[in-house]
Design an enzyme around this catalytic site. Structure first.
Site, mmCIF file in Angstrom:
data_model
loop_
_atom_site.group_PDB
_atom_site.id
_atom_site.type_symbol
_atom_site.label_atom_id
_atom_site.label_comp_id
_atom_site.label_asym_id
_atom_site.label_seq_id
_atom_site.Cartn_x
_atom_site.Cartn_y
_atom_site.Cartn_z
ATOM 1 C CG MET A 29 -12.290 0.253 16.571
ATOM 2 S SD MET A 29 -13.328 -0.495 15.269
ATOM 3 C CE MET A 29 -13.769 -2.063 16.020
ATOM 4 C CG ASP A 67 -2.038 1.031 1.064
ATOM 5 O OD1 ASP A 67 -2.067 1.755 0.042
ATOM 6 O OD2 ASP A 67 -2.884 1.121 1.978
ATOM 7 C CG HIS A 121 -5.118 4.856 8.092
ATOM 8 N ND1 HIS A 121 -5.282 3.552 8.466
ATOM 9 C CD2 HIS A 121 -3.846 4.951 7.640
ATOM 10 C CE1 HIS A 121 -4.159 2.884 8.267
ATOM 11 N NE2 HIS A 121 -3.279 3.707 7.761
ATOM 12 C CG ASN A 146 -4.752 -0.762 8.523
ATOM 13 O OD1 ASN A 146 -4.910 -0.512 7.335
ATOM 14 N ND2 ASN A 146 -3.571 -0.690 9.116
ATOM 15 C CG HIS A 202 2.600 3.310 11.209
ATOM 16 N ND1 HIS A 202 2.969 2.270 12.038
ATOM 17 C CD2 HIS A 202 1.715 2.785 10.321
ATOM 18 C CE1 HIS A 202 2.348 1.167 11.659
ATOM 19 N NE2 HIS A 202 1.577 1.438 10.623
ATOM 20 N N GLY A 203 1.674 4.184 14.470
ATOM 21 C CA GLY A 203 0.392 3.768 15.046
ATOM 22 C C GLY A 203 0.616 2.848 16.222
ATOM 23 C CE LYS A 215 -11.239 0.587 12.314
ATOM 24 N NZ LYS A 215 -9.783 0.799 12.188
ATOM 25 N N PRO A 221 -2.278 7.254 15.053
ATOM 26 C CG PRO A 221 -3.347 6.949 13.025
ATOM 27 C CD PRO A 221 -1.993 7.106 13.636
#
Length: 480
Positions: free
Chosen positions: A380, A94, A234, A202, A403-404, A479, A377
């Site tokens: 959730m 990605d 995101h 995600n 990054h998360g 989501k 982030p």
């Protein structure tokens, strides 16, 4: 066999160079989260990356590290243009998956009684799920090529957003030297109607409020205040980016053989940065990265329209502005100091965030005194963080941070763990409205599938890789 690592300090560990490694591995972790890191093969991948030609200083692992394709997710590695390599596994499928944060002048109380309708409007406005596409934005080849060259700037020029957005995006939303001609017909076909869509996995759109401010000077510079409504987006380069990565794996395997590069894992396939194969991949990767910047720009415009429609006020009246937009999966040439000398390096960040320090010329002028916004982030249900880049990150990790939260369960394992649970009702009892394209998409993202991002923040702040600015709390989540 467990990978042997030695403790340097409370937040830093060393995987000492041995065997075919050319440099050490440096792992950022605490005693608390280290067991979750050592459970999978991620540290093997830190070691493997350290064997690649031309790697500079170390193979780095952020505290949200977990197993990925070739390189670990949460990995950072820089390569010298003379003798170094570029690897699609160091960027990931990605390409330019990343996060954008929008601020508003609304407070949490302004959404009382309106939040459910707002989340429904966002869900309608932004297509989500596997293969999601837009009926209102189908691009011909010429428009798609312009998007691949210009990124977010193409979107703004075509009415999706404001010119001021561009100043608040990493690289102003355009990676230079993009080569649309290196993007295959199959990749272009997959991407032509996916700009402005969330996708699956995600990826998310999340409405949050600012729960706590830690650094008032930086928060003021970023335009954040307690109680304020903000929105996370995101997503990445969708099917187009995936196909670019897939197309070049064969090219890079052949290049590895051609140039005599020994691979301890074929997923590390790569090419010398001076080679034609590297030039072609970097051109296609930049095009896919620009697609991702354009994708998030179009979705940001959709957020503005959904808010305006549901609240009966214009986006400008609602103060919906871009705080920042950062890439998580990318390889870029940057200038860094190594052993007292300024050098151009190809920095791979895969599941890692650029975190440039105060004063860096690539930071928007409004943020230059406090450092680049670093968007981190969480899952959730719990919280996310806004941080700022530091001098320590600049010196020690080529200006990089986490990054998360980092996955602890595979998607399959998460779905199995969540079987029979009423996840939508669970979230609502916590004050969070959840919408998703499929039930499976929501179950894969149960909060316990991730580390507690507060534990990850403890490490990156403790190690000096960023400075905490604010904590955000979700109230509505979409989501894929």
């Amino acid at each position: 066999m467990a990978i042997p690592i030695e403790k340097i300090d409370d937040f830093t560990w060393r995987l000492r160079r041995h065997g075919k490694m050319r440099v050490d591995g440096i792992i950022y972790a605490s005693e608390k989260i280290l067991p979750s890191i050592t459970e999978d093969k991620a540290l093997d991948q830190v070691k493997n990356v350290a064997t690649l030609p031309g790697i500079v200083r170390a193979s780095y692992a952020m505290p949200d590290i977990h197993w990925g394709y070739g390189f670990p997710i949460g990995g950072v590695a820089a390569f010298d243009p003379s003798g170094g390599v570029v690897s699609p596994g160091g960027v990931g499928y990605d390409i330019n998956c990343g996060v954008r944060l929008l601020r508003t002048n609304l407070t949490r109380s302004d959404l009382q009684g309106r939040l459910r309708n707002l989340i429904e409007a966002l869900f309608r406005e932004i297509p989500s799920g596997v293969g999601a596409h837009r009926k209102d934005l189908k691009m011909g080849l010429s428009d798609l090529k312009r998007l691949l060259r210009k990124g977010a700037r193409w979107a703004v020029e075509n009415g999706y957003g404001e010119p001021e957005d561009i100043e608040h995006l990493e690289s102003q939303g355009t990676i230079p030297d993009a080569a649309p001609e290196e993007v295959s017909e199959r990749a272009r076909e997959r991407g032509k109607d996916q700009c402005g869509t969330l996708g699956s996995g995600n990826h998310f759109v999340e409405v949050d409020y600012v729960e706590q401010i830690f650094d008032r000077e930086a928060a003021a510079a970023f335009g954040l205040f307690e109680g304020q409504v903000v929105v996370h987006i995101h997503s990445g380069s969708r099917g187009l980016g995936y196909q670019v990565c897939d197309d070049f794996l064969g090219v890079m395997l052949a290049a590895s053989r051609r140039y005599g590069i020994e691979l301890v894992d074929r997923q590390l396939c790569c090419a010398p940065l001076a080679s034609d194969e590297a030039r072609r991949y970097l051109g296609a990767m930049a095009a896919a990265a620009n697609f991702a910047f354009g994708n998030r720009q179009v979705m940001a415009d959709s957020v503005r329209r959904a808010f305006a429609r549901e609240l009966g006020r214009s986006p400008r009246d609602l103060g919906i502005e871009t705080v920042y937009d950062v890439a998580h999966n990318i390889a870029k040439f940057e200038e860094h100091e190594v052993e007292g000398k300024r050098r151009s390096l190809c920095v791979h960040r895969k599941g890692a965030t650029r975190a440039f320090p105060p004063g860096h010329p690539e930071i928007p002028e409004a943020y230059r005194e406090v450092g680049q916004p670093v968007l981190i982030p969480g899952d959730m249900a719990r919280y996310s963080y806004v941080a700022a880049g530091t001098e320590t990150a600049w010196r020690e990790t080529f200006g990089s941070s986490c990054h998360g939260a980092g996955r602890m369960m595979s998607r399959m394992k998460a779905k199995k763990a969540a079987r029979g649970r009423r996840i939508y009702e669970e979230m609502e009892r916590q004050g969070i409205i959840l919408r998703s394209a499929t039930l499976d998409g929501a179950l894969e993202e149960i909060p316990e599938a991730y580390k507690d991002v507060a534990d990850v923040m403890d490490v990156v702040v403790g190690a000096g890789l960023c400075r905490a600015v604010a904590r955000l709390k979700p109230v509505g989540v979409i989501k894929g």
